[in-house]
Motif scaffolding. Structure first.
Motif, PDB file in Angstrom:
ATOM      1  N   ASN A  74       0.804  -1.049   0.123  1.00 31.27           N
ATOM      2  CA  ASN A  74      -0.068  -0.032  -0.112  1.00 31.27           C
ATOM      3  C   ASN A  74       0.876   1.158  -0.066  1.00 31.27           C
ATOM      4  O   ASN A  74       0.291   2.281  -0.355  1.00 31.27           O
ATOM      5  N   VAL A  75       2.188   1.061   0.386  1.00 33.76           N
ATOM      6  CA  VAL A  75       3.126   2.352   0.243  1.00 33.76           C
ATOM      7  C   VAL A  75       3.309   2.684  -1.124  1.00 33.76           C
ATOM      8  O   VAL A  75       3.319   3.685  -1.687  1.00 33.76           O
ATOM      9  N   LYS A  76       3.246   1.817  -1.825  1.00 35.19           N
ATOM     10  CA  LYS A  76       3.604   1.801  -3.396  1.00 35.19           C
ATOM     11  C   LYS A  76       2.353   1.774  -4.261  1.00 35.19           C
ATOM     12  O   LYS A  76       2.574   1.808  -5.478  1.00 35.19           O
ATOM     13  N   ASN A  77       1.284   1.588  -3.585  1.00 36.99           N
ATOM     14  CA  ASN A  77       0.033   1.452  -4.390  1.00 36.99           C
ATOM     15  C   ASN A  77       0.057   0.388  -5.466  1.00 36.99           C
ATOM     16  O   ASN A  77      -0.366   0.790  -6.619  1.00 36.99           O
ATOM     17  N   THR A  78       0.593  -0.786  -5.242  1.00 35.39           N
ATOM     18  CA  THR A  78       0.796  -2.004  -6.265  1.00 35.39           C
ATOM     19  C   THR A  78       0.214  -3.011  -5.481  1.00 35.39           C
ATOM     20  O   THR A  78       0.547  -3.441  -4.265  1.00 35.39           O
ATOM     21  N   VAL A  79      -0.580  -3.887  -6.591  1.00 33.90           N
ATOM     22  CA  VAL A  79      -0.687  -5.217  -6.070  1.00 33.90           C
ATOM     23  C   VAL A  79      -0.026  -6.102  -6.984  1.00 33.90           C
ATOM     24  O   VAL A  79       0.213  -5.978  -7.966  1.00 33.90           O
ATOM     25  N   TYR A  80       0.519  -7.465  -6.233  1.00 38.09           N
ATOM     26  CA  TYR A  80       1.458  -8.236  -6.937  1.00 38.09           C
ATOM     27  C   TYR A  80       0.825  -9.510  -6.982  1.00 38.09           C
ATOM     28  O   TYR A  80      -0.087  -9.837  -6.226  1.00 38.09           O
ATOM     29  N   LEU A  81       1.075 -10.230  -8.048  1.00 32.92           N
ATOM     30  CA  LEU A  81       0.756 -11.545  -8.518  1.00 32.92           C
ATOM     31  C   LEU A  81       1.962 -12.168  -8.707  1.00 32.92           C
ATOM     32  O   LEU A  81       2.440 -12.267  -9.676  1.00 32.92           O
ATOM     33  N   GLN A  82       2.356 -13.167  -7.267  1.00 33.99           N
ATOM     34  CA  GLN A  82       3.390 -13.863  -7.593  1.00 33.99           C
ATOM     35  C   GLN A  82       3.117 -15.387  -8.119  1.00 33.99           C
ATOM     36  O   GLN A  82       2.398 -15.912  -7.645  1.00 33.99           O
ATOM     37  N   MET A  83       3.644 -15.795  -9.200  1.00 35.52           N
ATOM     38  CA  MET A  83       3.416 -17.062  -9.799  1.00 35.52           C
ATOM     39  C   MET A  83       4.356 -18.093  -9.774  1.00 35.52           C
ATOM     40  O   MET A  83       5.527 -17.591 -10.342  1.00 35.52           O
ATOM     41  N   GLY A  84       4.278 -19.152  -9.532  1.00 34.68           N
ATOM     42  CA  GLY A  84       5.176 -20.158  -9.314  1.00 34.68           C
ATOM     43  C   GLY A  84       4.783 -21.516  -9.943  1.00 34.68           C
ATOM     44  O   GLY A  84       3.693 -21.633 -10.269  1.00 34.68           O
ATOM     45  N   SER A  85       5.629 -22.249 -10.370  1.00 30.95           N
ATOM     46  CA  SER A  85       5.215 -23.823 -10.779  1.00 30.95           C
ATOM     47  C   SER A  85       4.273 -23.446 -12.060  1.00 30.95           C
ATOM     48  O   SER A  85       3.369 -24.283 -12.090  1.00 30.95           O
ATOM     49  N   LEU A  86       4.800 -22.645 -12.885  1.00 35.40           N
ATOM     50  CA  LEU A  86       3.994 -22.414 -13.954  1.00 35.40           C
ATOM     51  C   LEU A  86       3.823 -23.379 -15.038  1.00 35.40           C
ATOM     52  O   LEU A  86       4.785 -24.185 -15.146  1.00 35.40           O
ATOM     53  N   LYS A  87       2.786 -23.455 -15.523  1.00 36.01           N
ATOM     54  CA  LYS A  87       2.366 -24.374 -16.457  1.00 36.01           C
ATOM     55  C   LYS A  87       2.019 -24.041 -17.966  1.00 36.01           C
ATOM     56  O   LYS A  87       1.467 -22.739 -17.904  1.00 36.01           O
ATOM     57  N   PRO A  88       2.189 -24.695 -18.887  1.00 38.40           N
ATOM     58  CA  PRO A  88       1.474 -24.018 -20.219  1.00 38.40           C
ATOM     59  C   PRO A  88      -0.065 -23.838 -20.234  1.00 38.40           C
ATOM     60  O   PRO A  88      -0.165 -22.862 -20.865  1.00 38.40           O
ATOM     61  N   ASP A  89      -0.651 -24.417 -19.160  1.00 41.98           N
ATOM     62  CA  ASP A  89      -1.905 -23.889 -19.159  1.00 41.98           C
ATOM     63  C   ASP A  89      -2.288 -22.495 -18.587  1.00 41.98           C
ATOM     64  O   ASP A  89      -3.363 -21.930 -18.930  1.00 41.98           O
TER      65      ASP A  89
END
Length: 124
Positions: A74-89
Motif C-alpha cells: 500500500n505504500v507503493k499502491n501496487t498489487v502483485y501476483l507472484q506466480m510459481g510452478s507455472l504450467k503451459p495452461d
C-alpha cells in the motif's frame, strides 16, 4: 477515476516463476477490491485471484492455489501476483481490475477499472 497498469509478463519455461505488478493510481478507499483475471486466445476472461484493499482477505481459483500468491504494497499502491510452478495452461493475457465490490466477486463484467493487460507465455 482509477487507473491500473500491469507489468511483469514474459516468456518462461514450465516450472518457472514470474511476478506481475499492478500499479494503482487515483482515488480508492477500503471498499475497493483488486482482482486478477486472465484471458487465453479465443476464450473469456477467467478469474485468477482477488485481494481486499487492506491486503487481509484473498481468494484464489482452484487451479492456482498453492502456486500463486496475491499481495499488496500500500505504500507503493501496487498489487502483485507472484506466480510459481507455472504450467503451459497458465499462458494468457493477465489483467488486473478494480471495483467497489467484495472479495468473492469473480464476475469480470462488474469491475469498473482495468489495466491494459500483460502477456504471460509458459513453454513446455
Amino acid at each position: 477515476q482509477v487507473r491500473l497498469a500491469e507489468s511483469g509478463g514474459g516468456l518462461v519455461q514450465a516450472g518457472g516463476s514470474l511476478r506481475l505488478s499492478c500499479a494503482v493510481a487515483g482515488r480508492t478507499d477500503n471498499r475497493y477490491v483488486v482482482n486478477w483475471f486472465r484471458q487465453a486466445p479465443g476464450k473469456e476472461h477467467v478469474f485468477v485471484a482477488a485481494i481486499s484493499n487492506d491486503g487481509v482477505t484473498t481468494l484464489y481459483t482452484d487451479s492456482v492455489k498453492g502456486r500463486f500468491t496475491v499481495y499488496t504494497d500500500n505504500v507503493k499502491n501496487t498489487v502483485y501476483l507472484q506466480m510459481g510452478s507455472l504450467k503451459p495452461d497458465d499462458t494468457a493475457v493477465y489483467y488486473c481490475a478494480a471495483g467497489r465490490t467484495y472479495v468473492g466477486n469473480t464476475n469480470h463484467g462488474t469491475f469498473d477499472y482495468w489495466g491494459q493487460g500483460t502477456q504471460v507465455t509458459v513453454s513446455a
